[in-house]
Design a protein around this motif. Structure first.
Motif, mmCIF file in Angstrom:
data_model
loop_
_atom_site.group_PDB
_atom_site.id
_atom_site.type_symbol
_atom_site.label_atom_id
_atom_site.label_comp_id
_atom_site.label_asym_id
_atom_site.label_seq_id
_atom_site.Cartn_x
_atom_site.Cartn_y
_atom_site.Cartn_z
ATOM 1 N N LEU A 1 -8.745 -5.476 -17.387
ATOM 2 C CA LEU A 1 -10.026 -5.816 -18.020
ATOM 3 C C LEU A 1 -10.012 -5.673 -19.536
ATOM 4 O O LEU A 1 -10.819 -6.280 -20.228
ATOM 5 C CB LEU A 1 -11.150 -4.938 -17.452
ATOM 6 C CG LEU A 1 -11.406 -5.021 -15.939
ATOM 7 C CD1 LEU A 1 -12.682 -4.263 -15.575
ATOM 8 C CD2 LEU A 1 -11.526 -6.481 -15.478
ATOM 9 N N LEU A 2 -9.097 -4.862 -20.068
ATOM 10 C CA LEU A 2 -9.177 -4.510 -21.494
ATOM 11 C C LEU A 2 -8.271 -5.394 -22.353
ATOM 12 O O LEU A 2 -7.139 -5.689 -21.987
ATOM 13 C CB LEU A 2 -8.772 -3.035 -21.681
ATOM 14 C CG LEU A 2 -8.692 -2.518 -23.119
ATOM 15 C CD1 LEU A 2 -10.063 -2.504 -23.782
ATOM 16 C CD2 LEU A 2 -8.086 -1.108 -23.158
ATOM 17 N N VAL A 3 -8.796 -5.824 -23.486
ATOM 18 C CA VAL A 3 -7.957 -6.479 -24.485
ATOM 19 C C VAL A 3 -8.061 -5.688 -25.783
ATOM 20 O O VAL A 3 -9.145 -5.240 -26.158
ATOM 21 C CB VAL A 3 -8.349 -7.972 -24.696
ATOM 22 C CG1 VAL A 3 -9.804 -8.120 -25.100
ATOM 23 C CG2 VAL A 3 -7.446 -8.629 -25.729
ATOM 24 N N THR A 4 -6.923 -5.453 -26.420
ATOM 25 C CA THR A 4 -6.931 -4.719 -27.687
ATOM 26 C C THR A 4 -6.094 -5.471 -28.715
ATOM 27 O O THR A 4 -5.532 -6.525 -28.422
ATOM 28 C CB THR A 4 -6.445 -3.268 -27.501
ATOM 29 O OG1 THR A 4 -6.599 -2.579 -28.748
ATOM 30 C CG2 THR A 4 -4.981 -3.227 -27.097
ATOM 31 N N LYS B 1 -18.178 -19.094 -24.802
ATOM 32 C CA LYS B 1 -17.847 -20.520 -24.916
ATOM 33 C C LYS B 1 -16.404 -20.779 -24.525
ATOM 34 O O LYS B 1 -16.077 -21.843 -24.014
ATOM 35 C CB LYS B 1 -18.103 -20.988 -26.345
ATOM 36 C CG LYS B 1 -19.584 -21.151 -26.557
ATOM 37 C CD LYS B 1 -19.951 -21.557 -27.942
ATOM 38 C CE LYS B 1 -21.438 -21.352 -28.095
ATOM 39 N NZ LYS B 1 -21.876 -21.208 -29.455
ATOM 40 N N ALA B 2 -15.557 -19.821 -24.808
ATOM 41 C CA ALA B 2 -14.144 -20.008 -24.471
ATOM 42 C C ALA B 2 -13.860 -19.600 -23.031
ATOM 43 O O ALA B 2 -12.708 -19.580 -22.617
ATOM 44 C CB ALA B 2 -13.274 -19.187 -25.423
ATOM 45 N N LYS B 3 -14.902 -19.253 -22.280
ATOM 46 C CA LYS B 3 -14.752 -18.787 -20.893
ATOM 47 C C LYS B 3 -13.735 -17.652 -20.826
ATOM 48 O O LYS B 3 -12.807 -17.667 -20.013
ATOM 49 C CB LYS B 3 -14.332 -19.928 -19.977
ATOM 50 C CG LYS B 3 -15.394 -21.009 -19.927
ATOM 51 C CD LYS B 3 -15.012 -22.114 -18.980
ATOM 52 C CE LYS B 3 -15.981 -23.272 -19.071
ATOM 53 N NZ LYS B 3 -15.359 -24.579 -18.900
ATOM 54 N N ALA B 4 -13.913 -16.692 -21.697
ATOM 55 C CA ALA B 4 -13.004 -15.554 -21.757
ATOM 56 C C ALA B 4 -13.140 -14.714 -20.496
ATOM 57 O O ALA B 4 -14.179 -14.736 -19.836
ATOM 58 C CB ALA B 4 -13.324 -14.713 -22.987
ATOM 59 N N ASP B 5 -12.075 -13.984 -20.169
ATOM 60 C CA ASP B 5 -12.127 -13.252 -18.914
ATOM 61 C C ASP B 5 -11.842 -11.763 -19.033
ATOM 62 O O ASP B 5 -11.554 -11.098 -18.050
ATOM 63 C CB ASP B 5 -11.190 -13.899 -17.899
ATOM 64 C CG ASP B 5 -9.756 -13.928 -18.395
ATOM 65 O OD1 ASP B 5 -9.516 -13.403 -19.503
ATOM 66 O OD2 ASP B 5 -8.888 -14.454 -17.689
ATOM 67 N N GLY C 1 -5.672 -22.405 -23.343
ATOM 68 C CA GLY C 1 -6.040 -21.052 -22.959
ATOM 69 C C GLY C 1 -6.809 -21.040 -21.646
ATOM 70 O O GLY C 1 -6.870 -22.045 -20.939
ATOM 71 N N ARG C 2 -7.422 -19.911 -21.340
ATOM 72 C CA ARG C 2 -8.159 -19.812 -20.087
ATOM 73 C C ARG C 2 -9.367 -20.731 -20.124
ATOM 74 O O ARG C 2 -9.984 -20.928 -21.164
ATOM 75 C CB ARG C 2 -8.590 -18.369 -19.856
ATOM 76 C CG ARG C 2 -9.930 -18.038 -20.400
ATOM 77 C CD ARG C 2 -10.055 -16.628 -20.812
ATOM 78 N NE ARG C 2 -9.203 -16.275 -21.909
ATOM 79 C CZ ARG C 2 -9.370 -16.755 -23.141
ATOM 80 N NH1 ARG C 2 -10.302 -17.627 -23.398
ATOM 81 N NH2 ARG C 2 -8.597 -16.374 -24.127
ATOM 82 N N GLY C 3 -9.663 -21.323 -18.999
ATOM 83 C CA GLY C 3 -10.795 -22.231 -18.937
ATOM 84 C C GLY C 3 -10.563 -23.512 -19.703
ATOM 85 O O GLY C 3 -11.451 -24.351 -19.821
ATOM 86 N N GLY C 4 -9.368 -23.656 -20.270
ATOM 87 C CA GLY C 4 -9.068 -24.869 -21.006
ATOM 88 C C GLY C 4 -8.795 -26.017 -20.058
ATOM 89 O O GLY C 4 -8.834 -25.878 -18.834
ATOM 90 N N LEU C 5 -8.507 -27.138 -20.626
ATOM 91 C CA LEU C 5 -8.326 -28.338 -19.826
ATOM 92 C C LEU C 5 -7.209 -28.160 -18.803
ATOM 93 O O LEU C 5 -7.373 -28.462 -17.621
ATOM 94 C CB LEU C 5 -8.007 -29.509 -20.748
ATOM 95 C CG LEU C 5 -8.042 -30.859 -20.070
ATOM 96 C CD1 LEU C 5 -9.472 -31.333 -19.939
ATOM 97 C CD2 LEU C 5 -7.210 -31.859 -20.833
ATOM 98 N N LEU C 6 -6.073 -27.657 -19.250
ATOM 99 C CA LEU C 6 -4.936 -27.485 -18.347
ATOM 100 C C LEU C 6 -5.261 -26.487 -17.246
ATOM 101 O O LEU C 6 -4.863 -26.652 -16.106
ATOM 102 C CB LEU C 6 -3.710 -26.998 -19.118
ATOM 103 C CG LEU C 6 -3.159 -27.952 -20.166
ATOM 104 C CD1 LEU C 6 -1.972 -27.327 -20.870
ATOM 105 C CD2 LEU C 6 -2.749 -29.265 -19.524
ATOM 106 N N ASP C 7 -6.020 -25.479 -17.625
ATOM 107 C CA ASP C 7 -6.401 -24.452 -16.664
ATOM 108 C C ASP C 7 -7.287 -25.059 -15.577
ATOM 109 O O ASP C 7 -7.095 -24.827 -14.387
ATOM 110 C CB ASP C 7 -7.138 -23.331 -17.410
ATOM 111 C CG ASP C 7 -7.313 -22.091 -16.550
ATOM 112 O OD1 ASP C 7 -6.733 -22.067 -15.452
ATOM 113 O OD2 ASP C 7 -8.025 -21.177 -16.972
#
Lengths: 358, 533
Positions: free
Chosen positions: A169-172, A231-235, B108-114
């Motif tokens: 879960l963590l990003v640093t 917006k980037a659908k980060a996880d 990246g994640r959720g990108g087109l390729l993903d």
């Protein structure tokens, strides 16, 4: 062709000299006693009205030179210390303080109002080469939506972060290129001791911590709680950022939400203090002193938080309502003596790099 | 000749030498043994190895994707071709800080390729390679495609009539003519990917480090100037070798070719094969180049009523002393000054290089002027600080540093654009004019100027676009009261909060549009003989 070139050469040469002449008269601190130059990093921000007030009261015109990120700005100031670019430097923090002091970057001056600084932030009190101006905490932020959706309690301490519930879960940030990344490493070193932090990071690594190079990537691309991350659908719902990031998520939202979308794991904080000082060989020492005095006034200290997203160091300075409402300040953050940081920083970063990145 | 040499010496060679000396000349003695210490470190050798192989792989991949593109743009005529050719050049002049964000949305994640195949490439070497294709596509299309479009197809047809198979005709007629241009493009792409900085930092993550990234880290974060100096010297030697090869291919290319106007050679595609090729190239352009750019636009519009754009008009955000929108004006002003400097310096250099009595030294200078493209911005920036710190050249805090640094990067483009045109001016015309009594000035005005006017406009346009997007050097010296577009974007991205992020996207979009417009204007101005970028 030959003679033609010479004429053009002459014209261009003259042009360049003229340009450089007007460049130096408008830019450098030099002997121009009516202006005072502040050198800082690129997070510097202050209200226009506040600077105008200083200029009116003191009679000095303020010029600001932003010199890259915090590390870069300090290194450049050290390189140019014999013939500095300005009079006052602001923005050396406790992780870099010793590098600045050991290199003789500053000359002593105790500004008016120094007695108003909260005691826990004071350093170098016998020589007064630097003055604390603001503080901020580097803490793990969490995405509230993620944790409520998964019916999971957000972590609150360093110990929590290595629990299986928070796996992947963590990003640093990279401790060797990013100041929050370094702050987080120092926080773990302060918490687990000189010999214990490696063991902690082994566990953190086994628990799937992700490392990216800079705060922008970590926060805007990887962290699911930030505006950019959504917006980037980060996880990744956990990120190493600042205690002031949740208030920023509210203040820079339109319309403003009732509560911050992110929260702070208050037991994971490392306290950063930023200092300012009068540069050795400053061209306008009087102006520099006046500026340092001003930076400790209530006016400046009250204005600072919402501009630079930091906390004031002066007793009685106002912490904005948004800060207390949306992002509680850590009660017991980790700290470390700048001298100890100086002694260990390079070694720790090196062993952290081979431990975590390889 | 004197002016470009002086310019180069004062604003490039001297600062770089000064910072190198600071790193290696310690306590009054040269620490040359440091060189071996540094090279002997296994981390450093790893960096060298990674730098080289990723550049080789990136170059190969770029060629693979872009050569069909070069052919299509050169030989086919299709609606929207000129606009598209301008747009594929935009990435080349956009700052990586902007593009990295957009590019992540693709791989990246959720990108087109993903979403399509569940493939994620962020923090892998693939992200780096694809981004390098994205940035350098235009180099191949412009260098190779520019020449390809002007090769007379009748030569190949003649070979066919004499009984050569299509493959043989192509191999024996077109390929040799094209070879030098391909070689030049390969070397330029290799140079840009060898010295890659932003792409590797943003997309590669901390596991990957090129020489350029390592120089930045050693200088800017660790403050180990002697290691940085050694690395700079290594990069210098590598770049020098690449440029020497490049200079050689340029001369090789100047062998006489029969060139015709591009509009004569380009025609509508015929047959399934040609249409298929066109469709394939357009698809690759859409996926690799247009989508990342479109993501920026989409994210900038992700607030009701152009909210992010409206926010740009206000100075209330606290990030800047001025409304972010003013960064556009600042950028344009800096870019104009940088362009003037670059055109004057580059034009004079090109003129000197054209002279028939130009000796070996002068020709070597050609390659030397390209060096700023391959030397790290942090080295030049730190060099400026310690070298240009005394009157009459105390420029450290002056606004002129920004356009000067940008001009350093612009000059090579000017030289490369003007040189072929100037070389094409028949020296006999000048001699005739002189014999008829014209002064040297008048010869230049009446013979050279009319011929180079268009080339210098194109050169100026390129220098302008490059200056607009320049980030590495600018960020060192920009001031808070007048940030440039890329610097403002970086600063907004450096803060939490939706509005800051949205404004960064909106400003990036504006920067992209300004660059695209500048390049579209250039398309209209293309000369008969093509430049090399």
């Amino acid at each position: 062709m030959r003679t033609t070139n010479k004429y053009i050469a002459l014209a261009v040469g003259l042009g360049l000299v003229t340009l450089s002449a007007c460049g130096s008269s408008s830019g450098s601190a030099g002997g121009d006693s009516k202006s005072v130059t502040l050198v800082s990093h690129d997070s510097w921000a202050v209200s226009k009205s506040v600077i105008a007030e200083f200029e009116k009261k003191s009679g000095y015109q303020v010029k600001v030179l932003e010199d890259g990120d915090a590390g870069q700005a300090v290194n450049k100031a050290i390189l140019t210390k014999d013939n500095p670019q300005g009079d006052v430097f602001f923005g050396v923090d406790n992780t870099l303080l010793s590098r600045a002091l050991d290199n003789g970057l500053f000359q002593p001056y105790e500004p008016k109002g120094a007695d108003q600084i909260k005691p826990e932030y004071r350093v170098d009190e016998d020589k007064h080469r630097v003055t604390p101006i603001d503080t901020g905490d580097i803490c793990v932020n969490y995405d509230k939506a993620y944790f409520s959706k998964h019916k999971l309690t957000p972590p609150t301490s360093f110990d929590d972060l290595i629990k299986p519930a928070y796996k992947n879960l963590l990003v640093t940030e990279n401790a060797s290129t990013s100041s929050p990344g370094l702050g987080f490493l120092l926080g773990t070193a302060a918490r687990y001791g000189d010999n214990g932090w490696q063991d902690y990071w082994e566990k953190l690594k086994a628990n799937g911590v992700k490392v990216v190079d800079g705060w922008e990537q970590a926060y805007n691309e990887e962290f699911s709680g930030s505006a950019g991350g959504k917006k980037a659908k980060a996880d990744r719902p956990l990120v190493v950022s600042y205690a002031s990031s949740p208030p920023a998520e509210v203040i820079y939202a339109d319309p403003k939400p009732a509560t911050a979308p992110t929260g702070v794991a208050t037991g994971t904080c490392f306290r950063q203090v930023e200092y300012a000082g009068l540069l050795s060989n400053a061209g306008n020492t009087e102006g520099g002193k006046a500026l340092l005095d001003f930076m400790l006034t209530k006016t400046f200290q009250d204005d600072m938080p919402l501009n630079m997203f930091v906390y004031p160091v002066r007793e009685g300075a106002q912490v904005p309502e948004e800060f207390t409402k949306y992002g509680p300040q850590a009660e017991d953050p980790e700290t470390m003596d700048p001298a100890k940081i100086a002694d260990n920083r390079d070694d720790w970063v090196k062993s952290w790099t081979s431990l975590v990145l390889k | 000749m004197a002016v470009p040499v002086a310019f180069f010496a004062v604003f490039f060679a001297y600062p770089v030498a000064a910072i190198l000396a600071r790193g290696l000349h310690v306590d009054g003695a040269w620490q040359l043994a440091r060189i071996w210490d540094v090279v002997a470190q296994s981390d450093i050798r790893h960096v060298l190895w990674f730098t080289t192989w990723q550049a080789l792989a990136s170059t190969a991949l770029t060629l693979l994707v872009a050569l069909p593109g070069a052919y299509v743009f050169a030989r086919f005529d299709f609606p929207g071709k000129h606009v598209l050719r301008a747009i594929v050049t935009v990435p080349f002049v956009l700052p990586t800080v902007v593009v990295g964000t957009a590019f992540l949305a693709l791989v990246g994640r959720g990108g087109l390729l993903d979403e399509l195949w569940g493939v994620r490439l962020d923090t892998t070497v693939w992200a780096i390679l694809l981004a390098h294709v994205f940035f350098n596509y235009a180099v191949v299309v412009r260098t190779v495609g520019g020449l390809w479009g002007q090769l007379d197809p009748r030569q190949e047809e003649a070979a066919r009539m004499l009984g050569a198979s299509p493959l043989k005709a192509w191999r024996q007629v077109t390929l040799p003519a094209l070879g030098p241009a391909v070689a030049a493009a390969v070397l330029m792409v290799f140079l840009f990917t060898f010295t890659s900085f932003g792409v590797v930092q943003i997309l590669g993550g901390p596991g990957f480090s090129t020489l350029e990234v390592e120089i930045y880290r050693q200088t800017s974060e660790i403050f180990d100037l002697s290691t940085a100096a050694v690395l700079t010297i290594i990069q210098f030697l590598a770049v020098g070798a690449i440029l020497a090869l490049h200079a050689w291919t340029v001369r090789w290319r100047e062998s006489a070719l029969r060139l015709v106007d591009e509009s004569v050679t380009a025609r509508r595609p015929r047959g399934a094969g040609q249409w298929g090729l066109l469709a394939g190239v357009l698809a690759s352009v859409v996926v690799l180049l247009l989508l990342p750019l479109a993501v920026l636009v989409q994210r900038s519009l992700d607030a009701p009523d152009f909210g992010y754009y409206r926010a740009l008009m206000s100075a209330d955000g606290g990030v800047f002393l001025v409304a972010p929108i003013e960064a556009i004006g600042n950028s344009l002003r800096y870019a104009v000054v940088a362009t003037v400097i670059a055109v004057v310096i580059g034009g004079l250099a090109a003129a000197a290089l054209t002279r028939r009595d130009a000796g070996r030294f002068v020709r070597g200078f050609d390659a030397l002027l390209m060096l700023p493209l391959g030397v790290s911005a942090v080295t030049v920036g730190f060099g400026f600080l310690i070298a240009l710190d005394e009157p009459p050249l105390d420029l450290r805090a002056s606004w002129i540093l920004v356009p000067l640094a940008q001009a350093l990067v612009g000059v090579p483009f000017v030289v490369r654009t003007m040189l072929p045109v100037l070389r094409a001016v028949d020296a006999r015309l000048r001699e005739a004019a002189a014999v008829l009594g014209a002064s040297p000035w008048r010869v230049w005005r009446e013979v050279d100027l009319p011929m180079v006017r268009r080339a210098s406009l194109i050169a100026a346009g390129f220098a302008f676009a490059v200056s607009l997007g320049e980030f590495g050097a600018t960020v060192f010296i920009a001031r808070p009261d007048n940030p440039t577009l890329p610097v403002a974007v970086a600063k907004l991205l450096g803060r939490a909060g939706e509005l800051n992020y949205g404004q960064a996207m909106a400003l990036s979009t504006i920067l992209m549009v300004v660059c695209a417009v500048a390049l579209l204007v250039l398309e209209r101005l293309r000369t008969d003989r093509t430049g090399e970028f």
